[in-house]
Design an enzyme around this catalytic site. Structure first.
Site, PDB file in Angstrom:
ATOM      1  N   LYS A   1       0.959  -1.318   0.010  1.00 31.26           N
ATOM      2  CA  LYS A   1      -0.051  -0.022  -0.074  1.00 31.26           C
ATOM      3  C   LYS A   1       0.965   1.347  -0.026  1.00 31.26           C
ATOM      4  CE  LYS A   1      -1.470   0.351   4.766  1.00 31.26           C
ATOM      5  NZ  LYS A   1      -1.198   1.702   5.349  1.00 31.26           N
ATOM      6  N   SER A   2       1.927   1.244   0.608  1.00 33.39           N
ATOM      7  CA  SER A   2       2.800   2.450   0.686  1.00 33.39           C
ATOM      8  C   SER A   2       3.419   2.928  -0.956  1.00 33.39           C
ATOM      9  CB  SER A   2       4.140   2.084   1.450  1.00 33.39           C
ATOM     10  OG  SER A   2       3.699   2.306   2.821  1.00 33.39           O
TER      11      SER A   2
ATOM     12  N   ARG B   1       1.996   5.873  -3.473  1.00 36.39           N
ATOM     13  CA  ARG B   1       2.757   7.120  -4.045  1.00 36.39           C
ATOM     14  C   ARG B   1       3.043   6.829  -5.714  1.00 36.39           C
ATOM     15  NH1 ARG B   1       4.647   5.592   0.863  1.00 36.39           N
ATOM     16  NH2 ARG B   1       6.181   6.833   1.898  1.00 36.39           N
TER      17      ARG B   1
ATOM     18  N   ARG C   1      -4.267  11.756  15.026  1.00 37.34           N
ATOM     19  CA  ARG C   1      -3.183  11.545  14.865  1.00 37.34           C
ATOM     20  C   ARG C   1      -2.262  13.051  14.286  1.00 37.34           C
ATOM     21  NH1 ARG C   1      -2.541   6.615  10.714  1.00 37.34           N
ATOM     22  NH2 ARG C   1      -0.378   6.763  11.257  1.00 37.34           N
TER      23      ARG C   1
ATOM     24  N   GLN D   1       6.349   9.352   5.557  1.00 45.61           N
ATOM     25  CA  GLN D   1       5.092  10.291   5.367  1.00 45.61           C
ATOM     26  C   GLN D   1       5.678  11.817   5.507  1.00 45.61           C
ATOM     27  OE1 GLN D   1       2.021   9.190   7.883  1.00 45.61           O
ATOM     28  NE2 GLN D   1       1.924   7.257   6.752  1.00 45.61           N
TER      29      GLN D   1
ATOM     30  N   ASP E   1       6.318  -0.970  11.003  1.00 43.61           N
ATOM     31  CA  ASP E   1       4.694  -1.534  11.045  1.00 43.61           C
ATOM     32  C   ASP E   1       4.612  -3.087  11.429  1.00 43.61           C
ATOM     33  OD1 ASP E   1       3.699   0.987  10.264  1.00 43.61           O
ATOM     34  OD2 ASP E   1       3.683   0.672   8.416  1.00 43.61           O
TER      35      ASP E   1
ATOM     36  N   LYS F   1       0.330   5.811  15.524  1.00 38.63           N
ATOM     37  CA  LYS F   1      -0.038   4.832  14.414  1.00 38.63           C
ATOM     38  C   LYS F   1      -1.598   4.777  14.416  1.00 38.63           C
ATOM     39  CE  LYS F   1       3.888   4.414  12.800  1.00 38.63           C
ATOM     40  NZ  LYS F   1       4.397   5.211  11.909  1.00 38.63           N
TER      41      LYS F   1
ATOM     42  N   ARG G   1      -0.253   2.123  19.222  1.00 40.43           N
ATOM     43  CA  ARG G   1       0.130   0.619  18.941  1.00 40.43           C
ATOM     44  C   ARG G   1       1.002  -0.011  20.049  1.00 40.43           C
ATOM     45  NH1 ARG G   1       1.159   0.073  12.674  1.00 40.43           N
ATOM     46  NH2 ARG G   1      -1.256   0.080  12.337  1.00 40.43           N
TER      47      ARG G   1
ATOM     48  N   ARG H   1      -3.566  -3.663  12.083  1.00 38.88           N
ATOM     49  CA  ARG H   1      -2.306  -4.687  12.329  1.00 38.88           C
ATOM     50  C   ARG H   1      -2.397  -5.266  13.438  1.00 38.88           C
ATOM     51  NH1 ARG H   1       0.476  -3.640   7.594  1.00 38.88           N
ATOM     52  NH2 ARG H   1       0.580  -1.116   7.226  1.00 38.88           N
TER      53      ARG H   1
HETATM   54  C1  S3P Z   1       4.214   4.881   5.565  1.00 41.65           C
HETATM   55  C2  S3P Z   1       4.971   5.339   6.636  1.00 41.65           C
HETATM   56  C3  S3P Z   1       5.122   4.859   8.017  1.00 41.65           C
HETATM   57  C4  S3P Z   1       4.266   3.575   8.280  1.00 41.65           C
HETATM   58  C5  S3P Z   1       2.753   3.865   7.579  1.00 41.65           C
HETATM   59  C6  S3P Z   1       3.038   3.875   6.337  1.00 41.65           C
HETATM   60  C7  S3P Z   1       4.020   5.513   4.605  1.00 41.65           C
HETATM   61  O1  S3P Z   1       4.450   6.019   8.693  1.00 41.65           O
HETATM   62  O2  S3P Z   1       4.052   3.493   9.733  1.00 41.65           O
HETATM   63  O3  S3P Z   1       2.201   2.596   8.026  1.00 41.65           O
HETATM   64  O4  S3P Z   1       3.338   4.927   3.470  1.00 41.65           O
HETATM   65  O5  S3P Z   1       4.952   6.313   4.124  1.00 41.65           O
HETATM   66  P1  S3P Z   1       5.376   7.195   9.230  1.00 41.65           P
HETATM   67  O6  S3P Z   1       5.988   8.138   8.158  1.00 41.65           O
HETATM   68  O7  S3P Z   1       4.517   8.164  10.084  1.00 41.65           O
HETATM   69  O8  S3P Z   1       6.566   6.654  10.094  1.00 41.65           O
END
Ligand code: S3P
Length: 426
Positions: free
Chosen positions: A21-22, A26, A121, A166, A311, A338, A342, A384
């Site tokens: 998914k990350s 993007r 958040r 992120q 994660d 998160k 978590r 998760r």
């Molecule tokens: C992610 C970055 C991480 C991760 C999240 C997805 C991303 O978060 O925990 O599940 O897709 O860039 P952070 O950037 O807050 O560390």
């Protein structure tokens, strides 16, 4: 939705996890910024990625989906349309934070919100850096909803207070819209998917140690790519097959980018039997994994290792509860920000199953091995934690009930179906 789980029969066979998914978020955002038609395959139908697709659609991006392939008619860097009403990132932090970077440099104002979990958040960590580039972003305290007055951005030198992909990606995306060069320095390397994808879309980028620099206002070009299997989704099966006697599970085409596969390195150190084979892939490396059960010993996970497994801590913590000795995950306070807190949730989950776990300042400590007993657990909206509970149920004596099992769909829509196919559901 409640889901019951019984102690596991061996997990055998082959399975393919949904796309990462990350990487999907993007790829879709960059494709939307590149004028012309891009094609992204392996896009998971998860709730989080749907949120990104919905927001892009509302910004005028042409999207069509056939199976897991999404065709994106990109609008160019600043060619998006002003959305009517409020954009909704649902529960997806990546959608919200990356979009903030994109919206900061558009020639119109926009509003952005999320569900009740996302609205708790922290967002100022992103907004604060974007403001240094000339962005006009208003938040409610540190939180969504956000009001973003699109502006002509200028390059800046930014330093992120935490290793966060992120934050880094939001700044890089805004940097693509800005005049001049933008750099972002992070305290430790977080996942580097944005950096790996950018050259594919024609953007220029330099890395020097922990600093990434992008040149603004570059013309992006459309691209074709396939998103590899999500390493974070694979992690649940890797631990399940390690813990359930008699298992032999093959996971095909899993992303094995080193900034994401810290959990594999830690499990191998603990004694897990994981074979990696057929390395391949383009900007994102891919491999197959074969997992067999093993007796584990405790691990000491250093602060610098945490971003590459952030994660996977709930499922690694479950593995640690079955390992001989005292395991320590150092400096994991980011877990508190998160989808839920978590750190507290992982301790609560393990204790609920009879394991010994506690938070020691910013560390998570687990004393193993514990004999787990089936339990009823509420993951409180966290996908998760829901999936880690399912795997705990396989390793436990007796019956487990996962409350809010539907939350798995945030990242892994077919999770329960696979679970049913591979293990015991009454
Ligand atoms: C992610 C970055 C991480 C991760 C999240 C997805 C991303 O978060 O925990 O599940 O897709 O860039 P952070 O950037 O807050 O560390």
């Amino acid at each position: 939705m409640k889901q019951a789980v019984l102690a596991g029969r061996p997990l055998r066979g082959t399975l393919r996890v949904p796309g990462d998914k990350s990487i999907a978020h993007r790829a879709l955002l960059l494709a939307a910024m590149a004028p012309g038609i891009s094609s992204v395959s392996g896009v998971p139908d998860s709730l989080d990625v749907r949120a990104t697709l919905d927001c892009l659609k509302r910004l005028g991006v042409g999207l069509s989906r056939r199976g897991s392939t999404v065709r994106v008619a990109g609008r160019g860097r600043r060619g998006f349309l002003q959305p009517r009403g409020v954009l909704d990132a649902g529960g997806s932090g990546t959608t919200a934070r990356l979009l903030m970077g994109l919206l900061a440099g558009q020639p119109f104002p926009a509003r952005l919100t999320g569900d009740s979990y996302l609205r708790r958040r922290p967002m100022d960590r992103v907004a604060g850096l974007l403001r240094r580039m000339g962005a006009g972003i208003g938040l409610r305290g540190d939180h969504l909803p956000a009001t973003i007055d699109g502006a002509a951005l200028h390059g800046a030198r930014c330093a992120s207070p935490v290793p966060s992909a992120q934050i880094k990606s939001a700044v890089i995306i805004a940097g693509l819209l800005a005049k001049g060069e933008t750099s972002i320095t992070e305290p430790a390397l977080s996942r580097d998917h944005t950096e790996r994808l950018l050259p594919l879309f024609g953007a220029r980028l330099r890395r020097r140690g922990l600093t990434v620099t992008v040149t603004g206002q570059a013309r992006l070009r459309p691209a074709r790519l396939t998103v590899p299997g999500d390493a974070s989704s694979a992690a649940f099966w890797v631990v399940a097959a390690t813990l359930v006697p008699g298992s032999r599970l093959r996971l095909a085409a899993v992303g094995c980018n080193p900034t994401r596969s810290g959990f594999l390195r830690v499990l191998e150190r603990m004694g897990a039997r994981i074979e990696m084979s057929r390395p391949r892939g383009g900007p994102e490396p891919v491999c197959d994994l074969v997992i067999q059960p093993a007796a584990l010993s405790a691990a000491d996970i250093g602060r610098a290792e945490v971003p590459a497994l952030i994660d996977e801590i709930p499922i690694l913590a479950l593995a640690a509860s079955q390992a001989r000795g005292l395991s320590r995950f150092r400096g994991v306070s980011e877990l508190r920000h998160k989808e839920s807190d978590r750190l507290t949730g992982t301790v609560r989950l393990l204790r609920c199953f009879g394991a010994k776990a506690w938070a020691d300042g910013d560390d998570l400590v687990i004393a193993g091995p514990a004999r787990l007993r089936g339990a009823r657990f509420d993951p409180e909206g966290d996908h998760r934690l829901a999936m880690a509970t399912a795997v705990a149920g396989l390793a436990a004596q007796g019956r487990t009930v996962v409350l809010g099992a539907e939350y798995a769909a945030a990242s892994y829509p077919g999770f329960w179906k696979e679970f049913q196919r591979l293990s015991n559901i009454p």
